[in-house]
Design a protein around this motif. Sequence first.
Motif, PDB file in Angstrom:
ATOM      1  N   GLU A 109      32.060  48.471  51.169  1.00 50.59           N
ATOM      2  CA  GLU A 109      33.148  47.869  51.963  1.00 50.59           C
ATOM      3  C   GLU A 109      33.683  46.617  51.275  1.00 50.59           C
ATOM      4  O   GLU A 109      34.881  46.406  51.189  1.00 50.59           O
ATOM      5  N   TYR A 110      32.770  45.796  50.759  1.00 49.23           N
ATOM      6  CA  TYR A 110      33.196  44.552  50.115  1.00 49.23           C
ATOM      7  C   TYR A 110      33.972  44.858  48.828  1.00 49.23           C
ATOM      8  O   TYR A 110      35.002  44.252  48.548  1.00 49.23           O
ATOM      9  N   SER A 111      33.492  45.836  48.069  1.00 47.36           N
ATOM     10  CA  SER A 111      34.195  46.215  46.824  1.00 47.36           C
ATOM     11  C   SER A 111      35.624  46.623  47.137  1.00 47.36           C
ATOM     12  O   SER A 111      36.563  46.245  46.449  1.00 47.36           O
ATOM     13  N   LYS A 112      35.767  47.396  48.218  1.00 49.65           N
ATOM     14  CA  LYS A 112      37.103  47.860  48.617  1.00 49.65           C
ATOM     15  C   LYS A 112      37.993  46.654  48.945  1.00 49.65           C
ATOM     16  O   LYS A 112      39.132  46.553  48.502  1.00 49.65           O
ATOM     17  N   GLU A 113      37.436  45.718  49.667  1.00 47.50           N
ATOM     18  CA  GLU A 113      38.218  44.521  50.062  1.00 47.50           C
ATOM     19  C   GLU A 113      38.617  43.718  48.819  1.00 47.50           C
ATOM     20  O   GLU A 113      39.738  43.253  48.697  1.00 47.50           O
TER      21      GLU A 113
END
Length: 243
Positions: free
Chosen positions: A116-120
């Motif tokens: 999720e953080y990578s996507k953000e």
Amino acid sequence: MDEPVVFVFENKQNLVTEFSSFFSKLVSQADASFRVALSGGGTPKIWFGDLAANHRDDFDWQKVHLYWGDERCVPPDHSDSNFGMTNSYLLEKIDIPESNVHRIKGELDPKQAAEEYSKELSEFQDESGIPEFDLVILGMGDDGHTASIFPFQIHLWNDPGICVVATHPDSGQKRVSLTGKVINNARAVAFLVTGEAKSEKVEAILNGSEKSTGLPAALVNPVRGELFWFLDKEAAGSLRIDE
Ligand code: 6PG
């Protein structure tokens, strides 16, 4: 990369006071949003306190976007949470839009939190497809770890991903950490390092000596950006004092 800029201070308070001015200047110079990855640990805690007490009106928090370089895989209100620490020492005291705070969701399954953080972070990748922070703030552990890349897992520094799931060597606690390619893609990276226990590794890294081999903090080498070391005199060992 140019030589790192090294500042050595008499004590932690002088260090954080100067770092607050350094930070305020960088934010004020930014025309649009200013994206910064924060660090956990004891030194940033002191800085957050100084920022909240003495500099909270120095610049427009609306353009500051806060991220983290690493996070422990615990809920945000857990005593180990880097977000939780930042929230109580800084966020609760400043007027920053909630949408400008991009925490790593430590309460999730670690792999899911990393995804999720990578996507953000991909929302502000540069032409090479790597997220480009305006500033990454780092600490260094006594063992030479930085963010949450520890010596026994130094291979994670070169992971092809944007962030990875790492493990604390003693507690086994899972962490989500930025990888080396993201940290080294920043326009500026600043180490905040204090305490005598760090001095040997700080000197090894700054002197580029053999002893720095195997230390993740020694791999911080911004491709285009500037590297700064803010040290107190204990951590600096035999290096000179600036302030
Ligand atoms: C963390 C930090 C970690 C920290 C170092 C130094 O999540 O613990 O990101 O890398 O920066 O351990 O911590 P001190 O500033 O307390 O020495």
